[in-house]
Design a protein around this motif. Structure first.
Motif, PDB file in Angstrom:
ATOM      1  N   LEU A  45       0.837  -1.206   0.000  1.00  0.00           N
ATOM      2  CA  LEU A  45       0.000   0.000   0.000  1.00  0.00           C
ATOM      3  C   LEU A  45       0.871   1.256   0.000  1.00  0.00           C
ATOM      4  O   LEU A  45       0.584   2.219  -0.715  1.00  0.00           O
ATOM      5  CB  LEU A  45      -0.935   0.005   1.219  1.00  0.00           C
ATOM      6  CG  LEU A  45      -1.826   1.237   1.363  1.00  0.00           C
ATOM      7  CD1 LEU A  45      -2.812   1.313   0.202  1.00  0.00           C
ATOM      8  CD2 LEU A  45      -2.563   1.196   2.694  1.00  0.00           C
ATOM      9  N   TYR A  46       1.933   1.241   0.769  1.00  0.00           N
ATOM     10  CA  TYR A  46       2.840   2.396   0.825  1.00  0.00           C
ATOM     11  C   TYR A  46       3.428   2.684  -0.559  1.00  0.00           C
ATOM     12  O   TYR A  46       3.526   3.830  -0.976  1.00  0.00           O
ATOM     13  CB  TYR A  46       3.953   2.140   1.839  1.00  0.00           C
ATOM     14  CG  TYR A  46       4.896   3.307   1.995  1.00  0.00           C
ATOM     15  CD1 TYR A  46       4.574   4.368   2.830  1.00  0.00           C
ATOM     16  CD2 TYR A  46       6.099   3.355   1.306  1.00  0.00           C
ATOM     17  CE1 TYR A  46       5.431   5.446   2.982  1.00  0.00           C
ATOM     18  CE2 TYR A  46       6.964   4.420   1.443  1.00  0.00           C
ATOM     19  CZ  TYR A  46       6.624   5.464   2.285  1.00  0.00           C
ATOM     20  OH  TYR A  46       7.481   6.530   2.428  1.00  0.00           O
ATOM     21  N   GLN A  47       3.801   1.624  -1.258  1.00  0.00           N
ATOM     22  CA  GLN A  47       4.382   1.801  -2.584  1.00  0.00           C
ATOM     23  C   GLN A  47       3.381   2.392  -3.572  1.00  0.00           C
ATOM     24  O   GLN A  47       3.765   3.109  -4.489  1.00  0.00           O
ATOM     25  CB  GLN A  47       4.889   0.455  -3.111  1.00  0.00           C
ATOM     26  CG  GLN A  47       6.060  -0.082  -2.329  1.00  0.00           C
ATOM     27  CD  GLN A  47       6.392  -1.514  -2.693  1.00  0.00           C
ATOM     28  OE1 GLN A  47       5.564  -2.235  -3.250  1.00  0.00           O
ATOM     29  NE2 GLN A  47       7.604  -1.932  -2.361  1.00  0.00           N
ATOM     30  N   HIS A  56     -11.673   3.593  -5.815  1.00  0.00           N
ATOM     31  CA  HIS A  56     -13.043   3.988  -5.464  1.00  0.00           C
ATOM     32  C   HIS A  56     -13.342   3.758  -3.981  1.00  0.00           C
ATOM     33  O   HIS A  56     -13.861   4.629  -3.306  1.00  0.00           O
ATOM     34  CB  HIS A  56     -14.039   3.211  -6.330  1.00  0.00           C
ATOM     35  CG  HIS A  56     -15.470   3.446  -5.968  1.00  0.00           C
ATOM     36  ND1 HIS A  56     -16.084   4.664  -6.143  1.00  0.00           N
ATOM     37  CD2 HIS A  56     -16.395   2.624  -5.418  1.00  0.00           C
ATOM     38  CE1 HIS A  56     -17.334   4.580  -5.723  1.00  0.00           C
ATOM     39  NE2 HIS A  56     -17.546   3.346  -5.281  1.00  0.00           N
ATOM     40  N   ASN A  57     -13.026   2.579  -3.451  1.00  0.00           N
ATOM     41  CA  ASN A  57     -13.288   2.241  -2.053  1.00  0.00           C
ATOM     42  C   ASN A  57     -11.977   1.767  -1.429  1.00  0.00           C
ATOM     43  O   ASN A  57     -11.619   0.598  -1.534  1.00  0.00           O
ATOM     44  CB  ASN A  57     -14.365   1.160  -1.968  1.00  0.00           C
ATOM     45  CG  ASN A  57     -14.751   0.827  -0.544  1.00  0.00           C
ATOM     46  OD1 ASN A  57     -14.075   1.199   0.406  1.00  0.00           O
ATOM     47  ND2 ASN A  57     -15.848   0.104  -0.397  1.00  0.00           N
ATOM     48  N   LEU A  58     -11.285   2.671  -0.768  1.00  0.00           N
ATOM     49  CA  LEU A  58      -9.948   2.385  -0.250  1.00  0.00           C
ATOM     50  C   LEU A  58      -9.963   1.275   0.801  1.00  0.00           C
ATOM     51  O   LEU A  58      -9.087   0.413   0.804  1.00  0.00           O
ATOM     52  CB  LEU A  58      -9.317   3.657   0.313  1.00  0.00           C
ATOM     53  CG  LEU A  58      -7.882   3.539   0.810  1.00  0.00           C
ATOM     54  CD1 LEU A  58      -6.963   3.020  -0.292  1.00  0.00           C
ATOM     55  CD2 LEU A  58      -7.389   4.872   1.338  1.00  0.00           C
ATOM     56  N   ASP A  59     -10.947   1.282   1.693  1.00  0.00           N
ATOM     57  CA  ASP A  59     -10.986   0.244   2.731  1.00  0.00           C
ATOM     58  C   ASP A  59     -11.150  -1.146   2.118  1.00  0.00           C
ATOM     59  O   ASP A  59     -10.479  -2.091   2.530  1.00  0.00           O
ATOM     60  CB  ASP A  59     -12.118   0.519   3.723  1.00  0.00           C
ATOM     61  CG  ASP A  59     -11.796   1.687   4.639  1.00  0.00           C
ATOM     62  OD1 ASP A  59     -10.603   1.982   4.843  1.00  0.00           O
ATOM     63  OD2 ASP A  59     -12.742   2.306   5.154  1.00  0.00           O
ATOM     64  N   ALA A  60     -12.019  -1.280   1.131  1.00  0.00           N
ATOM     65  CA  ALA A  60     -12.194  -2.577   0.464  1.00  0.00           C
ATOM     66  C   ALA A  60     -10.908  -2.984  -0.258  1.00  0.00           C
ATOM     67  O   ALA A  60     -10.527  -4.152  -0.242  1.00  0.00           O
ATOM     68  CB  ALA A  60     -13.354  -2.511  -0.521  1.00  0.00           C
ATOM     69  N   TYR A  61     -10.234  -2.016  -0.850  1.00  0.00           N
ATOM     70  CA  TYR A  61      -8.967  -2.269  -1.541  1.00  0.00           C
ATOM     71  C   TYR A  61      -7.922  -2.804  -0.553  1.00  0.00           C
ATOM     72  O   TYR A  61      -7.234  -3.787  -0.829  1.00  0.00           O
ATOM     73  CB  TYR A  61      -8.504  -0.963  -2.186  1.00  0.00           C
ATOM     74  CG  TYR A  61      -7.184  -1.019  -2.911  1.00  0.00           C
ATOM     75  CD1 TYR A  61      -7.049  -1.685  -4.120  1.00  0.00           C
ATOM     76  CD2 TYR A  61      -6.076  -0.356  -2.397  1.00  0.00           C
ATOM     77  CE1 TYR A  61      -5.845  -1.704  -4.799  1.00  0.00           C
ATOM     78  CE2 TYR A  61      -4.860  -0.381  -3.065  1.00  0.00           C
ATOM     79  CZ  TYR A  61      -4.752  -1.050  -4.265  1.00  0.00           C
ATOM     80  OH  TYR A  61      -3.548  -1.072  -4.926  1.00  0.00           O
TER      81      TYR A  61
END
Length: 175
Positions: A45-47, A56-61
């Protein structure tokens, strides 16, 4: 990474880290492996953080990233190798022992670990993460029908395991 993006990433991760650890722990049943899976997902995720505004939906990602890291951890050859003569003592519960309901949670975790991997993963995503069938299907790259079927079979198996386990005795003793 720019300082403002770094700050946003840090804030996001700090707010969601306990939930991500809980998801990974429920799927793996081992705190150390869960830590590794979450760390792998958060490193990825950091990269990708500078492009995260496109999601669209960061939490689901991020949940998808954690679940895939867990599944990847299970596939690693070294995860199946035991380097000791006898199994180590199981890790203690993640909550203080004097908290009410600890026995029931431990029995439930044990029953979850007895389920096949697919059923356990679907149940954790559906009921711990509170994801709808469509999102679970997308996360696991399965059809919605398969997710529904595994949910049904998993709940039936879980009920059967809990009926024959000491959960019944704990439930009756607490009444």
């Amino acid at each position: 990474m720019r300082p403002d993006l770094e700050h946003d990433y840090t804030q996001y991760v700090a707010a969601r880290l306990p939930r991500l650890h809980r998801i990974a722990y429920q799927l793996l049943g081992d705190r150390h492996r869960a830590d590794d899976a979450v760390q792998d997902a958060l490193t990825s995720l950091y990269q990708h953080w500078p492009r995260v505004h496109e999601v669209h939906n960061l939490d689901a990602y991020v949940h998808t990233m954690v679940v895939r890291a867990v599944l990847s951890d299970r596939r690693r050859f070294w995860a199946r190798v035991q380097l000791w003569g006898s199994p180590p003592e199981p890790a203690g519960p993640p909550h203080p022992p004097d908290e009410p309901g600890v026995e029931q949670r431990m029995v439930l975790r044990q029953a979850l670990r007895a389920l096949p991997e697919g059923q356990r993963t679907v149940l954790v995503l559906r009921f711990l993460c509170d994801l709808p069938v469509e999102e679970v299907a997308a996360v696991l790259s399965r059809s919605e029908g398969t997710v529904k079927s595994q949910t049904s079979h998993g709940l039936r198996a879980l009920r059967r395991l809990l009926d024959v386990s000491e959960f019944s005795a704990l439930r009756d003793g607490a009444a």
